[in-house]
Write a protein that holds these residues in place. Structure first.
Motif, PDB file in Angstrom:
ATOM      1  N   UNK A  77       0.817  -1.214   0.000  1.00  0.00           N
ATOM      2  CA  UNK A  77       0.000   0.000   0.000  1.00  0.00           C
ATOM      3  C   UNK A  77       0.848   1.260   0.000  1.00  0.00           C
ATOM      4  N   UNK A  78       2.007   1.236   0.707  1.00  0.00           N
ATOM      5  CA  UNK A  78       2.854   2.429   0.744  1.00  0.00           C
ATOM      6  C   UNK A  78       3.436   2.740  -0.624  1.00  0.00           C
ATOM      7  N   UNK A 127      -1.141   4.187   4.754  1.00  0.00           N
ATOM      8  CA  UNK A 127      -0.198   3.132   5.134  1.00  0.00           C
ATOM      9  C   UNK A 127       1.022   3.726   5.824  1.00  0.00           C
ATOM     10  N   UNK A 128       1.489   4.899   5.345  1.00  0.00           N
ATOM     11  CA  UNK A 128       2.628   5.553   5.994  1.00  0.00           C
ATOM     12  C   UNK A 128       2.277   5.909   7.434  1.00  0.00           C
ATOM     13  N   UNK A 129       1.073   6.435   7.635  1.00  0.00           N
ATOM     14  CA  UNK A 129       0.649   6.800   8.993  1.00  0.00           C
ATOM     15  C   UNK A 129       0.653   5.556   9.877  1.00  0.00           C
ATOM     16  N   UNK A 130       0.122   4.443   9.371  1.00  0.00           N
ATOM     17  CA  UNK A 130       0.114   3.197  10.150  1.00  0.00           C
ATOM     18  C   UNK A 130       1.536   2.832  10.577  1.00  0.00           C
ATOM     19  N   UNK A 131       2.441   2.818   9.588  1.00  0.00           N
ATOM     20  CA  UNK A 131       3.816   2.391   9.895  1.00  0.00           C
ATOM     21  C   UNK A 131       4.460   3.330  10.904  1.00  0.00           C
ATOM     22  N   UNK A 132       4.309   4.639  10.698  1.00  0.00           N
ATOM     23  CA  UNK A 132       4.989   5.591  11.587  1.00  0.00           C
ATOM     24  C   UNK A 132       4.410   5.546  12.998  1.00  0.00           C
TER      25      UNK A 132
END
Lengths: 385, 397
Positions: B117-118, B129-134
């Motif tokens: 997704x990123x 997806x970036x927000x989830x990972x960070x």
């Protein structure tokens, strides 16, 4: 060649395509980035639905419905539970965090002595900020002050017992202060020890290599919590009868040992990336082993592994939260301790406290990773294509 | 050359010649290290035996056959408080493996979705997806465990006000009660059929690959294999006369009786490990896919491969070579992090071992069991990794 049969040759012209969408406008951007294909349309709709479903509720829980001030648990209880809120109320209880903020920062450190940790924090920031700013000079003196003078001063200030300062035993320390002390000591110990272990692992001397490999692999193979249990339960067994060792020191030893083993592997990665010619070149100049390592190898190797080093720091910072399992009150430990506090026992207190602690952890970790990205681009000297 | 060769070494070596001889120095420092380690080791051993003697603690592993006397909430093998300490530790070990196994599967699935997704061209998906990972990468896993345990699962209703779910399941703050399957006679046929299905699917895949290499003809390996793996056990189930009944949970006055129960501790640990590790796996996947040069997919496109085939045949095999080593270390991290179950009281290895240690005082022995178990898992994994790396390595000239 000329007799080769040609399978397919287009005889007619393709119809002209429509002019490309303007990419500068907002609509063009939306078309290109959100609605490019039917699949993208579906995904965008799903994502928007997810956001609409979750974000308003979250915002209202976190901010609009939240209780911002209050003396005790009644502010965050519904009327049915014996509080002042309407029965359908559900929101964060920031009043709890506000009331216990000092405790979350300093633990049970005596209130009239709290200027000492604050002074230490100011000193720390005053020494850390210039070392993190690449433009400022005197990095060597700065590092000496931060890693040698500051810890000694900080120890006497925080622990007291000398210079007329009241003695504050380590069981009273707690909160973010303990998290930061554990991380700072872990970082300050693990970097030099990790470098030595990495050098030992790459050494030509079989006995030293064996010790380093065994230490690194054993520590890396087991979870941190077993290392902490080991430090907590077995260190007193290892010392002569009658010697006692402070609980805080036990946790420090465990965290530092653990971080050193991980740091050693990161540094080894950097050592392996240095071409053999660099070692040979240093040898041919007649440098001694330590001169070679200090002047030629390490500056290059450490620069290569800055992202890995910072990742280890971030991991260490997060891992310090595990000391709450062995009965110490770091930030997470002190937040959990307050869940059972009768003054603030409500259904929303635990989750509010955890979100607050999570935000603090996130702030530090995210800051470190941003700084590492900045340093990486700053130190870039054009080796990458 | 010869000029140097004829220079004879001095007859008697001076002290300085020894000091500056790298070989001698190496030997000296190794001997010194060995001596220090031996002395410190002996000192520690001596102190420990002395301390143990004073505390009247018998050393040795005899305590493992003693009666444990504590209950364990979730067990995979029969266990009562009359069982031995050894069995309690075994129960913990199996629970560790269970949560690690399930967590690895879930984390991999979430991680793949988020990682791909990123890289999406869809701006919104990539940002989400970036927000989830960070978020998940920068929060301690212990905090996420407590978040699930206290914040989400703790907010579930009391037993008497259990939420009723479909299939006679109940959800409350003591966990999820669900109908427990009870297998009757002949159920043994089903796992046998499953094994036969897997073996047959593997054999067909081999045969299809060999045939494609020889003749170029393709075979529907995936659908045939799936049909075998799923179809054979289902067939066996019906042939054995559907030997399956359910033990339904019954809502009593104060409690639910019967049925199976999944404890909230397990769910909290499992979800937290999955979500946390998924954020790291997502980064691994992203790095792996970005690590495949663009020229590879462009060249594949120039050869006329469809986009789906470019991904499957060109990008993924090369990305896997980059992804697998860090992915394995993430799996190992998840397994080690499962030891944090001790914080919420999930009975895994460290938790049951810790209880044993508190009851018997056999600290050295219990810690040694932990070390041996976790180190064995690590070593087994790294042996597999070495084998896999050797198999996948680029064959260069």
């Amino acid at each position: 060649m000329s007799t080769q049969e040609i399978g397919f040759v287009r005889a007619d012209l393709l119809p002209p395509r429509p002019a490309p969408q303007r990419s500068g406008s907002a609509i063009g951007w939306i078309r290109a980035n959100l609605l490019a294909t039917p699949m993208d349309v579906v995904l965008t709709v799903l994502a928007v639905a997810l956001l609409l479903w979750s974000v308003p509720g979250m915002l209202s829980w976190l901010f609009f419905e939240a209780v911002w001030s209050g003396e005790n648990r009644e502010a965050c209880l519904t009327m049915a539970q014996g509080g002042v809120q309407p029965d359908s109320w559900n929101g964060a209880c920031w009043a709890f965090v506000g009331d216990r903020f000092q405790q979350f920062m300093f633990g049970r450190y005596p209130i009239e002595e709290r200027w000492r940790p604050i002074l230490v924090t100011v000193m720390f920031i005053g020494l850390l900020a210039p070392i993190l700013t690449p433009r400022l000079p005197y990095k060597g003196w700065n590092a000496l002050a931060l890693f040698v003078v500051f810890p000694i001063l900080a120890f006497f200030l925080l622990h007291g017992g000398t210079f007329g300062l009241e003695r504050v035993e380590t069981p009273l320390w707690g909160g973010l202060m303990v998290t930061l002390i554990l991380s700072f000591v872990g970082i300050a110990v693990s970097l030099p020890v990790g470098i030595l272990l990495a050098l030992g692992r790459k050494s030509d001397l079989p006995v030293i290599r064996l010790f380093c490999v065994t230490f690194i692999e054993v520590i890396r193979g087991v979870p941190l919590i077993t290392v902490l249990f080991m430090a907590n339960v077995m260190l007193p067994l290892f010392l002569p009868t009658g010697w006692t060792i402070d609980n805080f020191l036990r946790a420090l030893v465990g965290v530092a040992l653990f971080a050193s083993a991980y740091m050693a592997e990161v540094v080894r990665g950097g050592l392996q990336a240095i071409p053999k010619g660099q070692y040979e070149g240093a040898d041919s100049l007649g440098l001694s082993y330590w001169q070679k390592i200090r002047l030629i190898i390490m500056p290059q190797a450490l620069k290569l592994v800055i992202p890995g080093i910072v990742n280890t720091f971030i991991g260490l910072f997060k891992d310090t939260s595990l000391v709450s399992i062995i009965g110490m009150f770091d930030l997470l430990g002190i937040v959990r301790l307050n869940f059972t506090d009768t003054d603030w026992i409500t259904p929303v207190t635990p989750i509010t406290g955890l979100i607050f602690a999570g935000f603090i952890f996130w702030l530090f970790c995210f800051g470190m990773s941003r700084y590492s990205a900045f340093m990486e681009s700053h130190l870039e000297t054009g080796h990458k294509r | 050359m010869t000029d140097h060769a004829v220079t004879a070494p001095p007859a008697g070596r001076t002290l300085a010649s020894y000091i500056y001889d790298p070989k001698f120095r190496g030997l000296f420092f190794q001997a010194l290290t060995l001596a220090i380690v031996l002395i410190v080791g002996w000192w520690i051993f001596d102190n420990t035996t002395e301390n143990l003697r004073r505390a009247n603690t018998a050393s040795g592993y005899g305590f493992l056959s003693g009666r444990a006397g504590f209950d364990i909430g979730q067990t995979l093998i029969p266990y009562t408080s009359d069982s031995t300490y050894g069995r309690a530790i075994l129960v913990g070990f199996l629970n560790t493996l269970l949560v690690a196994f399930l967590g690895i599967i879930t984390a991999t699935i979430i991680g793949f979705i988020i990682g791909i997704g990123r890289l999406s061209h869809n701006w919104l998906i990539a940002k989400l997806c970036t927000v989830y990972v960070e978020i998940f990468r920068n929060i301690p896993v212990l905090l996420i465990i407590f978040f699930w345990y206290k914040g989400v699962l703790g907010a579930l209703p009391q037993v008497r006000e259990s939420l009723e779910l479909p299939f006679s399941s109940y959800l409350n703050n003591r966990g999820l009660a669900f109908p427990k399957p009870i297998w009757g006679d002949g159920a043994i046929l089903i796992p046998i059929a499953l094994v036969i299905g897997i073996v047959a699917a593997l054999a067909i895949a081999r045969w299809a690959k060999a045939r494609q290499a020889a003749t170029g003809q393709q075979f529907r390996t995936v659908s045939t294999g799936l049909a075998l793996i799923v179809g054979l056990p289902v067939l066996a189930f019906f042939l054995a006369g559907m030997p399956l009944t359910f033990d339904y949970p019954v809502a009593g006055r104060f409690n639910l009786t019967g049925g199976g129960n999944i404890a909230p501790e397990f769910v909290a640990l499992y979800l937290a490990l999955s979500f946390y590790t998924a954020s790291f796996i997502a980064e691994t996947i992203r790095a792996g896919i970005k690590g495949v040069p663009k020229g590879q997919s462009e060249a594949a496109g120039a050869l006329g491969l469809q986009p789906s085939k470019i991904t499957r045949l060109v990008v993924v095999p090369q990305a896997l070579r980059i992804i697998i080593p860090p992915l394995t270390s993430q799996y190992l991290n998840l397994t080690k992090n499962s030891s944090l179950g001790v914080a919420v009281g999930f009975p895994e290895l460290v938790s049951t071992g810790g209880t044993t240690m508190n009851q018997t005082g056999q600290a050295v022995e219990v810690v040694s069991i932990w070390l041996v178990v976790y180190l064995s898992i690590s070593i087994a994994t790294s042996l597999f990794m070495n084998w896999f790396n050797a198999k996948m390595a680029l064959v260069e000239r």
